[in-house]
Design a protein around this motif. Structure first.
Motif, PDB file in Angstrom:
ATOM      1  N   GLY A 233      11.499  -8.580  44.197  1.00 45.05           N
ATOM      2  CA  GLY A 233      10.270  -9.027  44.852  1.00 45.05           C
ATOM      3  C   GLY A 233       9.384  -9.713  43.829  1.00 45.05           C
ATOM      4  O   GLY A 233       9.865 -10.498  43.012  1.00 45.05           O
ATOM      5  N   ASP A 234       8.106  -9.373  43.819  1.00 44.09           N
ATOM      6  CA  ASP A 234       7.205 -10.010  42.852  1.00 44.09           C
ATOM      7  C   ASP A 234       6.889  -9.107  41.669  1.00 44.09           C
ATOM      8  O   ASP A 234       5.943  -9.343  40.928  1.00 44.09           O
ATOM      9  N   LYS A 235       7.667  -8.043  41.539  1.00 44.92           N
ATOM     10  CA  LYS A 235       7.402  -7.097  40.453  1.00 44.92           C
ATOM     11  C   LYS A 235       7.943  -7.617  39.110  1.00 44.92           C
ATOM     12  O   LYS A 235       8.906  -8.368  39.063  1.00 44.92           O
ATOM     13  N   LYS A 236       7.287  -7.167  38.042  1.00 40.73           N
ATOM     14  CA  LYS A 236       7.747  -7.530  36.696  1.00 40.73           C
ATOM     15  C   LYS A 236       9.080  -6.834  36.398  1.00 40.73           C
ATOM     16  O   LYS A 236      10.009  -7.446  35.882  1.00 40.73           O
ATOM     17  N   PHE A 237       9.131  -5.538  36.707  1.00 34.09           N
ATOM     18  CA  PHE A 237      10.346  -4.757  36.510  1.00 34.09           C
ATOM     19  C   PHE A 237      10.727  -4.082  37.828  1.00 34.09           C
ATOM     20  O   PHE A 237       9.897  -3.989  38.741  1.00 34.09           O
ATOM     21  N   PHE A 238      11.962  -3.590  37.937  1.00 36.49           N
ATOM     22  CA  PHE A 238      12.330  -2.808  39.122  1.00 36.49           C
ATOM     23  C   PHE A 238      11.354  -1.652  39.278  1.00 36.49           C
ATOM     24  O   PHE A 238      10.994  -1.272  40.373  1.00 36.49           O
ATOM     25  N   GLY A 239      10.946  -1.086  38.141  1.00 37.01           N
ATOM     26  CA  GLY A 239      10.049   0.064  38.162  1.00 37.01           C
ATOM     27  C   GLY A 239       8.580  -0.311  38.306  1.00 37.01           C
ATOM     28  O   GLY A 239       7.725   0.562  38.224  1.00 37.01           O
ATOM     29  N   GLY A 240       8.246  -1.582  38.501  1.00 40.37           N
ATOM     30  CA  GLY A 240       6.842  -2.006  38.608  1.00 40.37           C
ATOM     31  C   GLY A 240       6.394  -2.655  37.309  1.00 40.37           C
ATOM     32  O   GLY A 240       7.026  -3.581  36.816  1.00 40.37           O
ATOM     33  N   ASP A 241       5.307  -2.136  36.721  1.00 38.74           N
ATOM     34  CA  ASP A 241       4.798  -2.724  35.471  1.00 38.74           C
ATOM     35  C   ASP A 241       5.529  -2.217  34.228  1.00 38.74           C
ATOM     36  O   ASP A 241       5.460  -2.832  33.166  1.00 38.74           O
ATOM     37  N   GLN A 242       6.181  -1.055  34.367  1.00 38.95           N
ATOM     38  CA  GLN A 242       6.911  -0.466  33.231  1.00 38.95           C
ATOM     39  C   GLN A 242       8.395  -0.403  33.580  1.00 38.95           C
ATOM     40  O   GLN A 242       8.744  -0.330  34.756  1.00 38.95           O
ATOM     41  N   ILE A 243       9.249  -0.405  32.566  1.00 35.52           N
ATOM     42  CA  ILE A 243      10.678  -0.281  32.866  1.00 35.52           C
ATOM     43  C   ILE A 243      10.985   1.124  33.389  1.00 35.52           C
ATOM     44  O   ILE A 243      10.349   2.106  32.992  1.00 35.52           O
ATOM     45  N   GLY A 244      11.955   1.176  34.305  1.00 36.85           N
ATOM     46  CA  GLY A 244      12.379   2.449  34.882  1.00 36.85           C
ATOM     47  C   GLY A 244      13.900   2.518  34.910  1.00 36.85           C
ATOM     48  O   GLY A 244      14.585   1.693  34.287  1.00 36.85           O
TER      49      GLY A 244
END
Lengths: 223, 223
Positions: free
Chosen positions: B138-149
């Motif tokens: 989508g428009d997220k930086k990472f799959f986990g959102g703002d931090q890597i997950g």
């Protein structure tokens, strides 16, 4: 309480894992019968990557992949836990879940083929059964200990599928002298009320798999 | 604090998932280099089913399978979480982890084959990349959102492997006009300090994969 729907089809073994998890938690749900030869817009919307059942829809949000759904159910409804709380025990349960996921497609190779490809499926299935026999159960009643847990649901569906495939194809791999622990486990598993009460009709399931096998082999022969 | 050992081998991409997880948590560990052509008694004891690396040994107890090890690490050392706490978000992260596990072996088909089998690997790899591009980020930086997950660690290893395979084999699948989101994600991922500081030497990795491919193709040709 948010509405719970299960998109599935009888007698799909992956769907049963989710039904067993929901029933063991006492969660009320609506079963939405899918026709996988003519997938519904709902299924395509909720599982756009794989377009496969089962899909659990909880409060309008979809969860896909049977064993991920089981973990979701265990987190949302913590009664009668399906995963141990200890991180190491949890990793062992997850190991066997992944093993079931990775190795059980060998059973489809038996169902969907004849000759060498079927023999290969038999060989891989026997190796899978041997690994469970040697390393999976030890002296425990269930993978989860005294109560069924997530690995029991994973293999419950795999071994039920294998028993039906044996009948549909006319072979016998699950022999008591080779896999005594596994057969004891299977007997115990089938006696758990939540499992016993929700199994699909045996004759219908065998007939359905037999018809599927015949259609596939006919299609392959006419190519 | 219980002793932490990691049984692995450079530059195995599955081992890197575990190294990244340990480093992102700040966990001290001892790396035990395995020779997978001559497996140690320790590896056979700790992973008797698959006999594969990586294995994490924590306080004398083994945890097997890279992504199960990452979940274990996240549960034992909760700082800098790798899994979201919301059950639905967690199920989405797990969906992509399973997708990475199930679909990424297509990259080995490219590395280990020529002709039709290699073309099949390329086709499947492109389908995998397209699904991530269309549905994963989508428009997220990472799959986990703002931090890597956890899903970032899963795909980080897969995409790094693919980039090396592209170089070793002489093809280019990861093209910016086809997979803009995925390439943005990869650029961001490679800039995360914990990742950047722990990547294996590029030239050595390419040379190792190239040598492996040549040996395999030579063995296949002489059969």
């Amino acid at each position: 309480m948010a509405e719970v729907k299960l998109l599935g089809q009888f007698p799909n073994p992956y769907v049963y894992r989710v039904i067993w998890a929901l029933k063991s938690k006492g969660v009320q749900y609506e079963f939405v019968e899918e026709d996988i030869t003519n997938k519904s817009p709902l299924l395509l919307k909720y599982n756009p990557v794989h377009k496969k059942i089962p899909v659990l829809v909880h409060g309008g949000k979809p969860v896909c992949e049977s064993m991920i759904i089981v973990q979701y159910i265990d987190e949302v409804w913590p009664q009668n836990p399906l995963l141990p709380s200890d991180p190491h025990e949890k990793s062992v349960a997850r190991f066997w879940v992944k093993f079931a996921e990775d190795e059980s497609p060998s059973i489809y190779k038996i169902l969907q083929n004849t000759g060498e490809a079927m023999e290969q499926g038999i060989k891989e299935t026997l190796e899978m059964l041997q690994a469970i026999e040697d390393h999976g159960l030890g002296d425990k009643k269930f993978f989860g200990g005294d109560q069924i847990g997530i690995a029991d649901l994973a293999f419950g569906s795999v071994i039920y599928g294998l028993v039906v495939v044996q009948e549909a194809v006319g072979i016998k791999l699950l022999e008591a002298h080779k896999f005594p622990r596994l057969l004891d486990w299977h007997k115990n598993f089938m006696q758990v009320p939540v499992i016993k009460e929700t199994l699909p009709d045996w004759d219908e399931t065998v007939a359905s798999l037999r018809a599927g096998r015949e259609a596939l082999l006919k299609a392959a022969a006419s190519q």
